[in-house]
Structure formats: C-alpha cells, structure tokens
Design a protein around this motif. Sequence first.
Motif, PDB file in Angstrom:
ATOM      1  N   ASP A  80       0.799  -1.224   0.000  1.00  0.00           N
ATOM      2  CA  ASP A  80       0.000   0.000   0.000  1.00  0.00           C
ATOM      3  C   ASP A  80       0.830   1.271   0.000  1.00  0.00           C
ATOM      4  N   THR A  81       2.121   1.148  -0.209  1.00  0.00           N
ATOM      5  CA  THR A  81       2.984   2.324  -0.341  1.00  0.00           C
ATOM      6  C   THR A  81       2.872   2.862  -1.764  1.00  0.00           C
ATOM      7  N   PRO A  82       2.663   4.164  -1.952  1.00  0.00           N
ATOM      8  CA  PRO A  82       2.650   4.692  -3.317  1.00  0.00           C
ATOM      9  C   PRO A  82       3.919   4.292  -4.059  1.00  0.00           C
ATOM     10  N   THR A  83       3.745   3.853  -5.282  1.00  0.00           N
ATOM     11  CA  THR A  83       4.861   3.304  -6.039  1.00  0.00           C
ATOM     12  C   THR A  83       5.557   4.336  -6.914  1.00  0.00           C
ATOM     13  N   THR A  84       5.269   5.612  -6.701  1.00  0.00           N
ATOM     14  CA  THR A  84       5.844   6.634  -7.587  1.00  0.00           C
ATOM     15  C   THR A  84       7.350   6.777  -7.422  1.00  0.00           C
ATOM     16  N   ASP A  85       7.901   6.420  -6.254  1.00  0.00           N
ATOM     17  CA  ASP A  85       9.350   6.473  -6.113  1.00  0.00           C
ATOM     18  C   ASP A  85      10.032   5.452  -7.020  1.00  0.00           C
ATOM     19  N   VAL A  86       9.381   4.313  -7.183  1.00  0.00           N
ATOM     20  CA  VAL A  86       9.919   3.273  -8.052  1.00  0.00           C
ATOM     21  C   VAL A  86       9.555   3.538  -9.507  1.00  0.00           C
ATOM     22  N   LEU A  87       8.325   3.991  -9.720  1.00  0.00           N
ATOM     23  CA  LEU A  87       7.799   4.233 -11.064  1.00  0.00           C
ATOM     24  C   LEU A  87       7.295   5.669 -11.149  1.00  0.00           C
ATOM     25  N   PRO A  88       8.190   6.640 -11.310  1.00  0.00           N
ATOM     26  CA  PRO A  88       7.744   8.042 -11.349  1.00  0.00           C
ATOM     27  C   PRO A  88       6.764   8.327 -12.478  1.00  0.00           C
ATOM     28  N   GLU A  89       6.759   7.469 -13.500  1.00  0.00           N
ATOM     29  CA  GLU A  89       5.808   7.662 -14.596  1.00  0.00           C
ATOM     30  C   GLU A  89       4.365   7.595 -14.115  1.00  0.00           C
ATOM     31  N   LEU A  90       4.139   6.834 -13.051  1.00  0.00           N
ATOM     32  CA  LEU A  90       2.772   6.693 -12.543  1.00  0.00           C
ATOM     33  C   LEU A  90       2.224   7.998 -11.988  1.00  0.00           C
ATOM     34  N   ALA A  91       3.118   8.876 -11.523  1.00  0.00           N
ATOM     35  CA  ALA A  91       2.666  10.147 -10.949  1.00  0.00           C
ATOM     36  C   ALA A  91       2.095  11.073 -12.008  1.00  0.00           C
ATOM     37  N   ALA A  92       2.465  10.839 -13.254  1.00  0.00           N
ATOM     38  CA  ALA A  92       2.018  11.728 -14.331  1.00  0.00           C
ATOM     39  C   ALA A  92       0.844  11.164 -15.117  1.00  0.00           C
ATOM     40  N   LEU A  93       0.329  10.016 -14.706  1.00  0.00           N
ATOM     41  CA  LEU A  93      -0.756   9.404 -15.466  1.00  0.00           C
ATOM     42  C   LEU A  93      -2.028  10.241 -15.394  1.00  0.00           C
TER      43      LEU A  93
END
Length: 379
Positions: A80-93
Amino acid sequence: MTLAKTIDGLLAKAIDDGVSAGFYAMAANRDRIVFSGGAGTSDGTSPWREDTIAWLASMTKSIVAVAALQLVERGVIGLDTPTTDVLPELAALQVLEGYDEETPRLRTARTPVTLRMLLSHTAGTGYSFLSANLARYQQENKIPTSLELKLASIVDSPLVYEPGTGTMYGNGLEWVGLAIARLTGRDLATHLRETVFDPLGMVDTAFGIVDRSRLASVQAKTPDGLVALPFELPAEPEFLSGGGGLYGTPRDYLRFLQMLGAGGVFNGARLLASEVLTAAQQSHSAVFGRAASVDPATSHDIDLLPGTSVSWSLLGMRNEERTPQDRPVGTVAWAGGANCYYWVDADGATAGVLFAQLVPFADPGVIGLFADIEQAVRA
C-alpha cells in the motif's frame, strides 16, 4: 469410467466439434498428477504434449505477481505504499473520463497508485479491447498496441478510472514487471528465472522460445473455420511484458500451480511464506461480472464462471461462491489470450490447466471444455 477416459473423451469430442485444432490438459491433487493428456495437433502435424511450448499471454500475470509478493515479504516494497518512487511515470498518469464530441476529457489522477491496486486490477489501467474510449484514444494518438511491447503502449495510455475507485481487468502487471526490474536492479527475465523458474524446475518457461521445434502455432477461429495465424511476440521488445510476455508448457505451469496450492512450497523449495500467500489469495477488489469486449477479433465477452460472483485476489480471479463444478470459494483462476486456462484451490486439493493456442480469447467452446474437465477432476 476412469478419469483418464472421461477427459480423453472430452478432449476428443472438442476436436471433433471444431472447437480448436488441439488441446493439452493436466490436473493434480495434493499428492500427485492425476491426468496428463491431449488431443489434436499443436502445429498442424505434431501432437500436443506436456512439454509443448505455448504463448502463456496473461497467465504470465500470476507468475509476476508471485515475484512481486516475494519482494513484499522481504520488505523491499509495501503493498500500500505509493509506487511513484519506483515508477515516477505513474505520478504523471491521466484519467480518461470520456469524450466531448471529438475532444478527450483528461485529468491528472488524484490518488497514488499502489502495488495492491496494480495486482488486483483496481489501479485504473485498462485494455483497449475492453474499453471503447481507450481504444479510440490509442488509435487517435498512434499509441502502439500491447502486443508490440513498446513502452509507449503503457506510459502514454491514460487510466480509465481514478485509481482505487473501480475494478476493471487491465495491464497493471506491466507496471509491476517494470517495478521488479527497478527494485532488483536486473532484468525481469533473470529475476524470474532465479526466484521462480529454477526453484520450481520450470525449464521451458521464458520470455522467448527455448525450443522452437516444440512451439505450438496460434490459430484464429473465423467464419470459414480455423486459420493459422502467423503470430509471435517481438524478439527484441522495448520491455519484458509482466502482463503477457512469457512462453511456457503445461508441465511447467502445473508445477507453479502445485506450489501455490501447497502453501508456497514445492519439492522442498519455498517461494512464499504461507501467510503471505494466504493473504494474497483473499479478495482485494469489488465483485465484478461479465466484461464486454469491444474488439471481437481479440476477445469474446469475458465471463469465465457464468452466474458466479467473482473478484480479484492478488494472484488472479477468485470465486466468491461455490460453482456448478463444485469449485470451493476462494479458488484462484485465470487465463491467457490464446485460450489457456487454469485453476488452483487455496488448500491445494486440486489444480488444473487447459492449454490451447486459439484466438479470439474466451472462446465459449473452450470455456465449456475447461469446466467439464474441472468437474471430472472434482467428481
């Protein structure tokens, strides 16, 4: 009549009825393999065997999910940790809310995507064959199809709903595969081989074809009958598809299912802690029903257990009530786009696979055959 004769008869009848050119089925209980047999041909001339290599398509997802859960167990990433640190692309979806005539309504997603969402098909990711708006957007913006294995196919595609607010079968496991590679610092193929395939003895499962002489050919069902389809995934993809890129055999996949049914261990090799596996097998989404296809060449409407309530676990679909085949509540099951199917009971009582290489997906005849085989195994 013995189980072997019953299933052999079911497979032979399906061939005679023109359901597909060939099949292979395997099943096991807690102690042993109880059936292994096929009918028809895998490539027009060769018989199906338990080591025939087939495109697993979305049956890849359950394998990649196990690899991700291994990292959760080690504390490398949280569900349940936001995965944007691993996948920064997800933050821009962006979320595609629909169209105003010719203009797409897009907005930035408000909710961070988590690993749990990606594994349980609640992240908002979709497939174009199940979403007319997504299909239109991808076509108008010249986004590659999922089978081209180009990063743009996932990075440039919008979400189809706000993360965590819905349930829709989608390509979230592509993101999971990318996350595994970044978290471990090695390519997904190497990681899966060392953490899943080698411990289980899955010698023929890989991104790519380990022995072309054993490869089954894909056929398309058309109004004129079965037609050979010159299909193969790109040999040099931009990314290794965690959602559908693996090839494998019935024998290998049954080993994987036996591990799941045995609480995460197989032949002395433990892949997951039993408590991690048990939690993953629980329901992690809302109940859903038939998924309507908007691309009949790719898939029929998807309803693998008609009349039965189902939801998503972190490993695949699970039934929320007993089925006519006497499948107990909580059995994990899913399939691949070329009409391969599996089930595995949470307690390992039974597990089974049915392999074909046929499109469109969710062929009613193959689904019916799979149900009959399962019922025979449980009888």
